[in-house]
Design a protein around this motif. Structure first.
Motif, PDB file in Angstrom:
ATOM      1  N   GLN A  41       0.822  -1.211   0.000  1.00  0.00           N
ATOM      2  CA  GLN A  41       0.000   0.000   0.000  1.00  0.00           C
ATOM      3  C   GLN A  41       0.855   1.260   0.000  1.00  0.00           C
ATOM      4  OE1 GLN A  41      -2.377  -0.721   3.504  1.00  0.00           O
ATOM      5  NE2 GLN A  41      -3.871  -1.969   2.399  1.00  0.00           N
ATOM      6  N   ARG A  42       1.981   1.226   0.697  1.00  0.00           N
ATOM      7  CA  ARG A  42       2.811   2.435   0.808  1.00  0.00           C
ATOM      8  C   ARG A  42       3.808   2.597  -0.336  1.00  0.00           C
ATOM      9  NH1 ARG A  42       6.181   2.809   5.020  1.00  0.00           N
ATOM     10  NH2 ARG A  42       5.974   0.720   5.901  1.00  0.00           N
ATOM     11  N   PHE A  43       4.115   1.506  -1.025  1.00  0.00           N
ATOM     12  CA  PHE A  43       5.037   1.554  -2.164  1.00  0.00           C
ATOM     13  C   PHE A  43       4.396   0.877  -3.370  1.00  0.00           C
ATOM     14  CE2 PHE A  43       7.706   2.269   1.444  1.00  0.00           C
ATOM     15  CZ  PHE A  43       8.757   3.051   1.005  1.00  0.00           C
ATOM     16  N   PRO A  44       3.291   1.423  -3.856  1.00  0.00           N
ATOM     17  CA  PRO A  44       2.577   0.771  -4.958  1.00  0.00           C
ATOM     18  C   PRO A  44       3.467   0.648  -6.196  1.00  0.00           C
ATOM     19  CG  PRO A  44       1.801   3.034  -4.650  1.00  0.00           C
ATOM     20  CD  PRO A  44       2.676   2.714  -3.466  1.00  0.00           C
ATOM     21  N   GLY A  45       3.347  -0.491  -6.851  1.00  0.00           N
ATOM     22  CA  GLY A  45       4.113  -0.729  -8.068  1.00  0.00           C
ATOM     23  C   GLY A  45       5.489  -1.307  -7.834  1.00  0.00           C
ATOM     24  N   LYS A  46       5.936  -1.380  -6.586  1.00  0.00           N
ATOM     25  CA  LYS A  46       7.256  -1.948  -6.285  1.00  0.00           C
ATOM     26  C   LYS A  46       7.098  -3.412  -5.850  1.00  0.00           C
ATOM     27  CE  LYS A  46       9.683   2.067  -6.244  1.00  0.00           C
ATOM     28  NZ  LYS A  46      10.805   2.376  -7.154  1.00  0.00           N
ATOM     29  N   PRO A  47       7.825  -4.339  -6.473  1.00  0.00           N
ATOM     30  CA  PRO A  47       7.806  -5.704  -5.957  1.00  0.00           C
ATOM     31  C   PRO A  47       8.445  -5.763  -4.580  1.00  0.00           C
ATOM     32  CG  PRO A  47       9.369  -5.497  -7.771  1.00  0.00           C
ATOM     33  CD  PRO A  47       8.657  -4.190  -7.670  1.00  0.00           C
TER      34      PRO A  47
END
Length: 437
Positions: free
Chosen positions: A307-313
């Motif tokens: 949720q806090r780093f959307p788009g990061k695996p």
């Protein structure tokens, strides 16, 4: 950290008020297997495993921390002697079907005096990394796992304005040497824990904590760009030590400041907190084997970072469970069951759309745990203080991990050995008010 714990107390009080109305998790659901490209790994650090350590900040700290009657005058001695047994340990990881082997490249070994290389130690790391590659695994290389040369310590460590440039000069050479292997990269291990250990052991005046964090942010950002110049497709991160409830506040000091220089979010997950499990304070008392380790908390850490780093695996750089000298834990949790439970919750996270790319178990063998050989995290037991042969003795978790890697998970019929926490505070308040089904 005191501010962080104050925050934890506030959130705990709020959750205690709401726990009676919080949704209670229902029966566990099946967890689909993980994809074939999921990265199963093991992790270790150079200083903790290599032994025969050169002068460094941590060799000095280890000597100070050595227990009376210790067989090692420098506090660490041989450790598990990875320095001379790395081929054996790499072979053990290969036999379990691991895809990733995490190690650190120790600055104190390679540059024992300013501007003076140790050619033998460069050759050791060359051979060791090549052995990982030859075994069919991908190296994960940590540039800084809390250890710097003694001559840097003499100049003041991270309090000295010259340290960032000395660090970058050295680490650029490490990157240049090993980029051809296309490793996964960890720039700085657990930055906030690094800072706390430096203050604890006298390597940094407390008032300069913000200065050290600024400098760690700066070197991460700079070396990230250098790695990508040498290997445009590189995957680079740092790894946060996930502290239940307060991690978003801690991430403001480092991870949030480098989010544009992260190819994935790396984090370490060990301990949990709930209104009925407050034993995490045992970590501060150096009794980590008594701290709660509820595996479902890993799911909430995944959800929090997604949720806090959307788009990061996401990648779990370290996870595991300590015992006291290999004895059964007071809570009865066994290493193999805990490992399977962690994997179950990882599969549940993937099934819920969270992009988890890999998981490393800490650690392949027992090792020196920053002041003591008492906490045991190893898949393989090594009795450093009592067994001169340093024999690697497999725990039941070795067979469990081998099966997990072969099956890419614990199978659709597996159910956790322990029920989910009724009101987890790992990522409070949502982990309590929105429990995983």
């Amino acid at each position: 950290m005191p501010k962080a714990f104050r925050t934890l107390v506030v959130v705990l009080a709020a959750c205690l008020l709401s726990v009676t109305t919080a949704i209670v998790p229902g029966p566990a659901h099946a967890a689909p297997s993980l994809p074939d490209d999921f990265l199963w790994g093991v992790a270790a650090s150079g200083f903790q495993t290599e032994g025969t350590s050169p002068d460094s900040n941590w060799r000095r700290y280890a000597k100070q921390a050595a227990a009376p009657g210790s067989p090692f005058r420098d506090g660490i001695g041989t450790s598990v002697d990875f320095r001379h047994r790395y081929r054996q340990d790499i072979g053990l990881a290969r036999s379990m079907g691991m895809k990733v082997y995490r190690v650190s490249i120790e600055w104190a070994r390679l540059e024992p005096r300013p501007g003076r290389d140790d050619a033998r130690e460069w050759a050791y790391y060359e051979d060791m990394v090549q052995a990982i590659v030859d075994a069919g695994m991908r190296p994960m290389l940590t540039l800084d796992h809390w250890v710097y040369p003694g001559w840097i310590a003499d100049r003041g460590g991270w309090a000295d304005a010259r340290t960032p440039e000395a660090w970058l000069r050295h680490q650029r050479r490490v990157v240049d040497r090993f980029a051809r292997h296309h490793p996964l990269w960890i720039t700085v291990n657990e930055p906030t824990a690094y800072l706390m250990k430096e203050v604890q052991h006298g390597g940094l005046p407390p008032q300069l904590a913000p200065v050290m964090l600024d400098r760690l942010v700066g070197v991460h950002r700079t070396i990230y760009d250098h790695i990508h110049r040498r290997d445009p497709g590189a995957m680079v991160s740092s790894n946060a030590a996930y502290i239940p409830t307060v991690q978003p506040a801690l991430d403001q000091t480092f991870l949030d400041r480098v989010r544009d220089k992260l190819d994935f979010v790396g984090f370490d997950y060990y301990y949990s907190v709930s209104p009925t499990e407050l034993g995490a304070a045992q970590i501060l008392a150096d009794r980590s084997w008594e701290a709660p380790v509820s595996a479902d908390g890993l799911y909430y850490a995944y959800r929090d970072y997604a949720q806090r780093f959307p788009g990061k695996p996401l990648y779990v750089i370290e996870t595991g469970m300590p015992t006291r000298d290999g004895a059964p834990r007071p809570d009865g949790y066994r290493r193999a069951d805990h490992l399977r439970d962690l994997v179950y919750w990882t599969q549940r996270a993937r099934a819920d759309g969270i992009d988890v790319m890999g998981l490393n178990y800490w650690s392949l063998t027992d090792n020196y745990e920053w002041g003591s050989y008492t906490p045991r995290f190893g898949l393989y037991t090594v009795n450093v203080l009592t067994d001169p042969s340093l024999r690697r003795i497999p725990t039941a978790a070795v067979a469990a991990y081998r099966r997990i890697a072969a099956d890419n998970g614990v199978g659709p019929h597996y159910r956790p050995s322990r029920p989910a926490t009724r009101c987890s505070l790992v990522a409070a308040p949502s982990s309590c008010t929105r429990p995983v089904r």
